[in-house]
Design an enzyme around this catalytic site. Structure first.
Site, PDB file in Angstrom:
ATOM      1  N   TYR A   3      -1.955  -0.956  10.162  1.00 39.11           N
ATOM      2  CA  TYR A   3      -2.405  -1.736   8.945  1.00 39.11           C
ATOM      3  C   TYR A   3      -0.484  -1.176   8.240  1.00 39.11           C
ATOM      4  O   TYR A   3      -0.049  -1.437   7.446  1.00 39.11           O
ATOM      5  CB  TYR A   3      -3.446  -0.847   8.862  1.00 39.11           C
ATOM      6  CG  TYR A   3      -3.124  -0.662   7.143  1.00 39.11           C
ATOM      7  CD1 TYR A   3      -4.386  -2.209   5.955  1.00 39.11           C
ATOM      8  CD2 TYR A   3      -3.119  -0.282   6.072  1.00 39.11           C
ATOM      9  CE1 TYR A   3      -4.711  -2.205   5.359  1.00 39.11           C
ATOM     10  CE2 TYR A   3      -3.735  -0.287   5.102  1.00 39.11           C
ATOM     11  CZ  TYR A   3      -4.465  -1.316   4.386  1.00 39.11           C
ATOM     12  OH  TYR A   3      -4.514  -1.843   2.968  1.00 39.11           O
ATOM     13  N   SER A  49       0.702  -0.972   0.416  1.00 43.26           N
ATOM     14  CA  SER A  49       0.317  -0.101  -0.153  1.00 43.26           C
ATOM     15  C   SER A  49       1.277   1.378   0.362  1.00 43.26           C
ATOM     16  O   SER A  49       1.701   1.239   0.337  1.00 43.26           O
ATOM     17  CB  SER A  49      -0.656   0.027   1.380  1.00 43.26           C
ATOM     18  OG  SER A  49      -0.870   1.313   1.387  1.00 43.26           O
TER      19      SER A  49
END
Length: 292
Positions: free
Chosen positions: A198, A185
């Site tokens: 995350y 990401s």
């Protein structure tokens, strides 16, 4: 052939009308609807008779990749946590493309389940050519102090441990020419404090990808990762505050979130023979935000 379009206006931009969802969210109630390539993705045989395992294949990026793989000629096993309706829709799309689809429910935090996913893929297809470690868990917090130990552990077990479990189980069974593709990401490079756990896992995934690539190529298997920016999936309204959902993606250069179909061609390239000289790489698809 698709007509040329202005990427700024190609898909809906914020504000989004989506209401909050319970985790892990459902594609069926997304507003606006996500585009997985149902009417737009056209295959050309890049993955003919390949066999793929995709985690988190019930919706979002996973569904778009499963559909693209099928239209390129691959049979696909998807794993999913609990969203039965979404998983069966992905199965329908794969089968509509003329390929074999298998959906397996379960929690990839469990190493035994990860081993069973690989065993099931081999049992169903006779081989495994492509592993896509895509499933992820995230939660949004106003403060790092609000993250419980249990949640931190779940985030790492879902996003990092499962990738380790699945790659370890799959790599010895993959033939030269195989491909492992991980989903990292932009959060690995530009972490938001509200997504601390995350973001940390996504940085670990990027590092894991580069390290594993050096060993896996010794048996002819390439390892790469895709680093998306904001993508419109059920994960967003089921894990973020409503005000962030409504403005999701407006900070990209395109002023909007990506649709899942805009990511799937990258996975196809990395899985296909056209990507034969690509390994140890992180491919950004962030709407213009840097990942360096």
């Amino acid at each position: 052939m698709q007509s040329i379009q202005d990427p700024r206006q190609q898909y809906p931009a914020p504000p989004y009308p989506q209401s909050p969802q319970d985790h892990p969210g459902s594609d069926a109630t997304l507003a606006p609807k996500a585009d997985h390539g149902e009417t737009s993705y056209k295959g050309s045989g890049k993955l003919t008779d390949r066999k793929a395992l995709i985690t988190g294949g019930d919706s979002g990026i996973g569904r778009a990749v499963a559909l693209a793989f099928a239209r390129e000629g691959a049979d696909v096993l998807i794993s999913y946590l609990s969203e039965e309706q979404d998983a069966q829709e992905t199965v329908r799309l794969i089968e509509e493309a003329g390929r074999k689809a298998v959906a397996v429910k379960g929690d990839i935090q469990d190493e035994a389940h990860c081993q069973e996913l690989v065993n099931r893929a081999i049992g169903e297809f006779g081989q495994l050519d492509i592993l896509v470690n895509n499933a992820a868990y995230q939660m949004n917090h106003t403060s790092f102090l609000d993250i419980s130990t249990e949640e931190f552990d779940r985030t790492f077990r879902t996003n990092v441990y499962a990738m380790f479990f699945l790659s370890k189980a799959a790599l010895p069974l993959m033939r030269p020419g195989g491909s492992i593709i991980n989903t990292t990401s932009i959060q690995a490079y530009q972490p938001e404090p509200s997504l601390l756990a995350y973001a940390a896992t996504k940085a670990a995934i990027a590092n894991f990808t580069k390290s594993l690539a050096k060993e896996a190529i010794e048996v002819g298997v390439r390892v790469n990762a895709v680093a998306p920016g904001p993508v419109w999936t059920p994960l967003i309204p089921s894990t973020m505050p409503e005000e962030k959902v409504k403005s999701f993606g407006e900070d990209s250069l395109l002023g909007r979130a990506a649709q899942p179909v805009e990511l799937s061609p990258i996975y196809v390239l990395l899985a296909s023979q056209e990507g034969s000289y690509i390994t140890g790489m992180i491919y950004g698809a962030t709407g213009g935000r840097p990942i360096a």
